[in-house]
Design a protein around this motif. Sequence first.
Motif, PDB file in Angstrom:
ATOM      1  N   MET A   1       6.122  -1.463  -9.325  1.00 33.97           N
ATOM      2  CA  MET A   1       7.198  -1.394  -8.338  1.00 33.97           C
ATOM      3  C   MET A   1       6.641  -1.785  -6.970  1.00 33.97           C
ATOM      4  O   MET A   1       5.584  -1.313  -6.562  1.00 33.97           O
ATOM      5  CB  MET A   1       7.777   0.024  -8.288  1.00 33.97           C
ATOM      6  N   ASN A   2       7.336  -2.648  -6.242  1.00 35.10           N
ATOM      7  CA  ASN A   2       6.876  -3.132  -4.954  1.00 35.10           C
ATOM      8  C   ASN A   2       7.281  -2.154  -3.862  1.00 35.10           C
ATOM      9  O   ASN A   2       8.299  -2.289  -3.206  1.00 35.10           O
ATOM     10  CB  ASN A   2       7.455  -4.518  -4.690  1.00 35.10           C
ATOM     11  N   THR A   3       6.491  -1.119  -3.645  1.00 36.80           N
ATOM     12  CA  THR A   3       6.805  -0.095  -2.668  1.00 36.80           C
ATOM     13  C   THR A   3       6.099  -0.385  -1.362  1.00 36.80           C
ATOM     14  O   THR A   3       5.174  -1.196  -1.285  1.00 36.80           O
ATOM     15  CB  THR A   3       6.382   1.286  -3.185  1.00 36.80           C
ATOM     16  N   GLU A   4       6.541   0.329  -0.322  1.00 40.12           N
ATOM     17  CA  GLU A   4       5.902   0.178   0.991  1.00 40.12           C
ATOM     18  C   GLU A   4       4.439   0.596   0.922  1.00 40.12           C
ATOM     19  O   GLU A   4       3.569  -0.012   1.558  1.00 40.12           O
ATOM     20  CB  GLU A   4       6.656   1.016   2.020  1.00 40.12           C
ATOM     21  N   ASP A   5       4.163   1.617   0.119  1.00 40.25           N
ATOM     22  CA  ASP A   5       2.784   2.079  -0.029  1.00 40.25           C
ATOM     23  C   ASP A   5       1.915   1.005  -0.670  1.00 40.25           C
ATOM     24  O   ASP A   5       0.783   0.768  -0.242  1.00 40.25           O
ATOM     25  CB  ASP A   5       2.751   3.353  -0.889  1.00 40.25           C
ATOM     26  N   ASN A   6       2.437   0.342  -1.703  1.00 38.68           N
ATOM     27  CA  ASN A   6       1.672  -0.723  -2.352  1.00 38.68           C
ATOM     28  C   ASN A   6       1.419  -1.880  -1.394  1.00 38.68           C
ATOM     29  O   ASN A   6       0.334  -2.475  -1.392  1.00 38.68           O
ATOM     30  CB  ASN A   6       2.402  -1.218  -3.589  1.00 38.68           C
ATOM     31  N   ASP A   7       2.407  -2.215  -0.601  1.00 40.15           N
ATOM     32  CA  ASP A   7       2.228  -3.281   0.379  1.00 40.15           C
ATOM     33  C   ASP A   7       1.122  -2.925   1.371  1.00 40.15           C
ATOM     34  O   ASP A   7       0.322  -3.773   1.770  1.00 40.15           O
ATOM     35  CB  ASP A   7       3.531  -3.548   1.141  1.00 40.15           C
ATOM     36  N   HIS A   8       1.102  -1.655   1.763  1.00 39.11           N
ATOM     37  CA  HIS A   8       0.065  -1.190   2.691  1.00 39.11           C
ATOM     38  C   HIS A   8      -1.317  -1.297   2.044  1.00 39.11           C
ATOM     39  O   HIS A   8      -2.279  -1.743   2.698  1.00 39.11           O
ATOM     40  CB  HIS A   8       0.360   0.256   3.096  1.00 39.11           C
ATOM     41  N   ARG A   9      -1.431  -0.909   0.784  1.00 40.38           N
ATOM     42  CA  ARG A   9      -2.714  -0.982   0.079  1.00 40.38           C
ATOM     43  C   ARG A   9      -3.167  -2.428  -0.091  1.00 40.38           C
ATOM     44  O   ARG A   9      -4.354  -2.758   0.063  1.00 40.38           O
ATOM     45  CB  ARG A   9      -2.604  -0.296  -1.280  1.00 40.38           C
ATOM     46  N   LEU A  10      -2.224  -3.326  -0.393  1.00 41.73           N
ATOM     47  CA  LEU A  10      -2.558  -4.738  -0.540  1.00 41.73           C
ATOM     48  C   LEU A  10      -3.014  -5.334   0.796  1.00 41.73           C
ATOM     49  O   LEU A  10      -3.901  -6.187   0.831  1.00 41.73           O
ATOM     50  CB  LEU A  10      -1.358  -5.521  -1.083  1.00 41.73           C
ATOM     51  N   LYS A  11      -2.417  -4.869   1.873  1.00 43.34           N
ATOM     52  CA  LYS A  11      -2.832  -5.335   3.192  1.00 43.34           C
ATOM     53  C   LYS A  11      -4.274  -4.921   3.471  1.00 43.34           C
ATOM     54  O   LYS A  11      -5.063  -5.703   4.023  1.00 43.34           O
ATOM     55  CB  LYS A  11      -1.906  -4.778   4.267  1.00 43.34           C
ATOM     56  N   LYS A  12      -4.643  -3.699   3.060  1.00 49.04           N
ATOM     57  CA  LYS A  12      -6.019  -3.227   3.233  1.00 49.04           C
ATOM     58  C   LYS A  12      -6.986  -4.109   2.446  1.00 49.04           C
ATOM     59  O   LYS A  12      -8.082  -4.437   2.908  1.00 49.04           O
ATOM     60  CB  LYS A  12      -6.139  -1.769   2.775  1.00 49.04           C
ATOM     61  N   ILE A  13      -6.584  -4.467   1.232  1.00 43.58           N
ATOM     62  CA  ILE A  13      -7.420  -5.342   0.403  1.00 43.58           C
ATOM     63  C   ILE A  13      -7.594  -6.691   1.080  1.00 43.58           C
ATOM     64  O   ILE A  13      -8.708  -7.231   1.151  1.00 43.58           O
ATOM     65  CB  ILE A  13      -6.802  -5.515  -0.999  1.00 43.58           C
ATOM     66  N   TYR A  14      -6.495  -7.228   1.592  1.00 41.02           N
ATOM     67  CA  TYR A  14      -6.546  -8.525   2.268  1.00 41.02           C
ATOM     68  C   TYR A  14      -7.480  -8.467   3.481  1.00 41.02           C
ATOM     69  O   TYR A  14      -8.303  -9.373   3.696  1.00 41.02           O
ATOM     70  CB  TYR A  14      -5.142  -8.926   2.698  1.00 41.02           C
ATOM     71  N   LEU A  15      -7.391  -7.404   4.247  1.00 44.46           N
ATOM     72  CA  LEU A  15      -8.252  -7.255   5.426  1.00 44.46           C
ATOM     73  C   LEU A  15      -9.721  -7.159   5.031  1.00 44.46           C
ATOM     74  O   LEU A  15     -10.601  -7.717   5.696  1.00 44.46           O
ATOM     75  CB  LEU A  15      -7.829  -6.024   6.226  1.00 44.46           C
ATOM     76  N   GLN A  16      -9.993  -6.446   3.933  1.00 42.24           N
ATOM     77  CA  GLN A  16     -11.371  -6.330   3.470  1.00 42.24           C
ATOM     78  C   GLN A  16     -11.901  -7.689   3.013  1.00 42.24           C
ATOM     79  O   GLN A  16     -13.053  -8.042   3.289  1.00 42.24           O
ATOM     80  CB  GLN A  16     -11.458  -5.314   2.327  1.00 42.24           C
ATOM     81  N   LEU A  17     -11.071  -8.445   2.318  1.00 39.51           N
ATOM     82  CA  LEU A  17     -11.486  -9.779   1.879  1.00 39.51           C
ATOM     83  C   LEU A  17     -11.758 -10.688   3.074  1.00 39.51           C
ATOM     84  O   LEU A  17     -12.686 -11.507   3.037  1.00 39.51           O
ATOM     85  CB  LEU A  17     -10.415 -10.394   0.972  1.00 39.51           C
ATOM     86  N   LEU A  18     -10.988 -10.541   4.122  1.00 38.43           N
ATOM     87  CA  LEU A  18     -11.248 -11.313   5.329  1.00 38.43           C
ATOM     88  C   LEU A  18     -12.593 -10.945   5.930  1.00 38.43           C
ATOM     89  O   LEU A  18     -13.347 -11.814   6.387  1.00 38.43           O
ATOM     90  CB  LEU A  18     -10.132 -11.073   6.361  1.00 38.43           C
ATOM     91  N   GLU A  19     -12.911  -9.649   5.923  1.00 38.83           N
ATOM     92  CA  GLU A  19     -14.205  -9.219   6.433  1.00 38.83           C
ATOM     93  C   GLU A  19     -15.339  -9.801   5.586  1.00 38.83           C
ATOM     94  O   GLU A  19     -16.352 -10.252   6.109  1.00 38.83           O
ATOM     95  CB  GLU A  19     -14.295  -7.690   6.462  1.00 38.83           C
ATOM     96  N   LEU A  20     -15.156  -9.776   4.274  1.00 43.94           N
ATOM     97  CA  LEU A  20     -16.161 -10.352   3.391  1.00 43.94           C
ATOM     98  C   LEU A  20     -16.333 -11.844   3.652  1.00 43.94           C
ATOM     99  O   LEU A  20     -17.442 -12.375   3.630  1.00 43.94           O
ATOM    100  CB  LEU A  20     -15.766 -10.124   1.928  1.00 43.94           C
TER     101      LEU A  20
END
Length: 316
Positions: A1-20
């Motif tokens: 389910m595409n929830t606001e919480d999942n979107d927030h978690r995916l954003k964290k992943i994206y930010l971490q990948l940018l740092e990497l």
Amino acid sequence: MNTEDNDHRLKKIYLQLLELSKGNLSTRIERSEKKDDIEALTALINMTTEEIKDSFLHQGYVNFHDSYRYAIQAILVLDTHFCIEDINKHTVQSLGYDNQYLFNKPFDTLLHKTSLITWKNTQNKLIKHETNEVSIQLDFKTKKGLLLPTYCHIIHFTNNTSFIGKTIITTFDIIQTRSLIENNLYQKIQNHLLQPKKTHKTFLQLSDIDKIRAAGEHIKSHLDEQLPSLRDMALTFGTNEFKLKKGFKELYGMTVFQFLKEERLKKAHIIVAHTEKSFKEIAKMVGFKSASHFSREFKNRYGYRPKALRTAKDLE
């Protein structure tokens, strides 16, 4: 389910990948109590970051920050048809193509012909849901026609997330660092050839490096097994005992047995930090005789015992 919480978690992943992608190996993603694809990806990225950082430390560079510039970190997001939907900046820089050329291109157009069969087999497994997470070696081709060998970790999303049907490919091979080590070794060999009267001789050739690296990869893949004699290992990988010993000292900066212990402890550190497995079970997994022996060696290497590490993780 595409929830606001999942979107927030995916954003964290994206930010971490940018740092990497910028070579920053210090940050991590906050873990949650959920057990889904997103959490699996979070754990994977955290563990990958740990592995990359440990790899740099393992090489023993004095100037640690300078070694960062050699990290190659490519991130590609593929759509449901395995065409490139998004990429990070370093992917463009590494391959030399323009952004517009890469977008919507089938992923396999970036691969050298030697890797097409490997990718096709992997793609079929992903489509048939035989696997949704796999690590493979692929050779990319640059705009200039050069090969770019990488180790890729591939995740195909099958559950109901905003990434369903898509695939993320992350490469984290430290190509330039390894090349630097091998080039230094090559220069040592060439210098010796120009000065044949020296009493100390090295018989390593460039072809020996691949054999020694293969021996190292074999050790890392069989940490729970007893190391065979150096003579037997040398024969297995098509070299001799002297070259095996010399090669490990030159390539890894340590003996074969020191390398084995180091890799066992690196893997154990990750398992202790990210799982609830007992120390006895972990000791067996990485080849130590007992939990007490494992704990002693762990403390000698890291300055604290496994129990202290796990307690600290639990308090985070």
